[in-house]
Each structure stands twice: as structure tokens, then as C-alpha cells.
Design a protein around this motif. Structure first.
Motif, short mmCIF file in Angstrom:
data_model
loop_
_atom_site.label_atom_id
_atom_site.label_comp_id
_atom_site.label_asym_id
_atom_site.label_seq_id
_atom_site.Cartn_x
_atom_site.Cartn_y
_atom_site.Cartn_z
N GLN A 13 4.50 -6.92 -7.10
CA GLN A 13 4.77 -5.49 -7.09
C GLN A 13 4.25 -4.85 -5.81
O GLN A 13 3.30 -5.37 -5.18
CB GLN A 13 4.11 -4.83 -8.30
N ALA A 14 4.84 -3.75 -5.44
CA ALA A 14 4.37 -3.02 -4.27
C ALA A 14 2.89 -2.71 -4.42
O ALA A 14 2.42 -2.34 -5.50
CB ALA A 14 5.17 -1.73 -4.11
N PRO A 88 8.06 -2.92 -0.38
CA PRO A 88 9.40 -3.50 -0.61
C PRO A 88 10.07 -3.96 0.69
O PRO A 88 10.80 -4.96 0.68
CB PRO A 88 10.16 -2.35 -1.27
N VAL A 120 9.09 -8.19 -2.91
CA VAL A 120 8.19 -7.12 -3.31
C VAL A 120 9.00 -6.07 -4.06
O VAL A 120 9.92 -5.47 -3.49
CB VAL A 120 7.49 -6.49 -2.10
N SER A 121 8.67 -5.86 -5.30
CA SER A 121 9.41 -4.89 -6.12
C SER A 121 8.74 -3.52 -6.04
O SER A 121 7.52 -3.41 -5.91
CB SER A 121 9.47 -5.36 -7.56
N SER A 122 9.56 -2.50 -6.15
CA SER A 122 9.03 -1.13 -6.05
C SER A 122 8.62 -0.60 -7.41
O SER A 122 8.88 -1.21 -8.44
CB SER A 122 10.07 -0.22 -5.42
#
Length: 122
Positions: A13-14, A88, A120-122
Motif C-alpha cells: 500500500q502507499a 503509486p 504500490v496501491s493507493s
């Protein structure tokens, strides 16, 4: 000859962190500066960071300065990229490479690993 194998990529995750490793084989590893480069979707490969053969000098792209740290352990034939505060826009296929000069120019590198994906997910 230098053979390079990356590991440590994944989904995060971010704001999170990952540490990439680049394991090298070949007796000349300790004589090379090593770089991390990345390939973002739809874009050219870009320089991320590099470290001199003895670890005394490090170089970073402005986009990662203060967030990423490159280091090496020549006794283990390994270079690391500690990535903190991931964004991200850091999502890419990350490669380690050797034998390049100038260090910041991806096309000059003679030896490449197969890459490890960082998402990388926001």
C-alpha cells in the motif's frame, strides 16, 4: 561476466516499504558499480539509484531521494534497495544492472537481471 538476480518485489500500500535484493554471481562483482533502474508502464526505463564498487558513493534520482536507500555487501555479492514511503507512481518493474557508464543512463548497462515487479496501491 556478472549474473544478476533480483528479489523482494511485491504488492504494497502507499506509504509502505519494501526491500529489494540483487544477488550477483561472478568473481568481478565487487569491481562494478551497481544500479537499480525501473521500467514504468508505457515509459522508457529510468535510473533509480546506483552505488560505487566499494559503497563509498551513492547516487539517486530526484524522484526517490530521501525515500530510497541503496547499499551493498560485497562479502555476500548482494546489493539492496530499501524503499520507504512508497507511492503509486513507484509502480514498475525494477532491475539491477552492472557495467554502465554514465551511471544515470540506462542504455549503457551491459548486465541486467530479469527484474522484480513492485506494485504500490493507493
Amino acid at each position: 561476466q556478472v549474473q544478476l538476480v533480483e528479489s523482494g518485489g511485491g504488492l504494497v500500500q502507499a506509504g509502505g516499504s519494501l526491500r529489494l535484493s540483487c544477488a550477483a554471481s561472478g568473481r568481478l562483482f565487487s569491481g562494478y558499480a551497481i544500479a537499480w533502474l525501473r521500467h514504468l508502464p508505457g515509459k522508457e526505463r529510468e535510473f533509480v539509484a546506483a552505488i560505487s564498487w566499494n559503497g563509498d558513493n551513492t547516487y539517486y534520482a530526484d524522484s526517490v531521494k530521501g525515500r530510497f536507500t541503496i547499499s551493498r555487501d560485497n562479502a555476500k555479492n548482494t546489493v539492496y534497495l530499501q524503499m520507504n514511503s512508497l507511492k503509486p507512481e513507484d509502480t514498475a518493474l525494477y532491475y539491477c544492472a552492472a557495467g554502465g557508464l554514465p551511471l544515470r543512463v540506462p542504455d549503457t548497462y551491459a548486465y541486467w537481471g530479469q527484474g522484480t515487479q513492485v506494485t504500490v496501491s493507493s
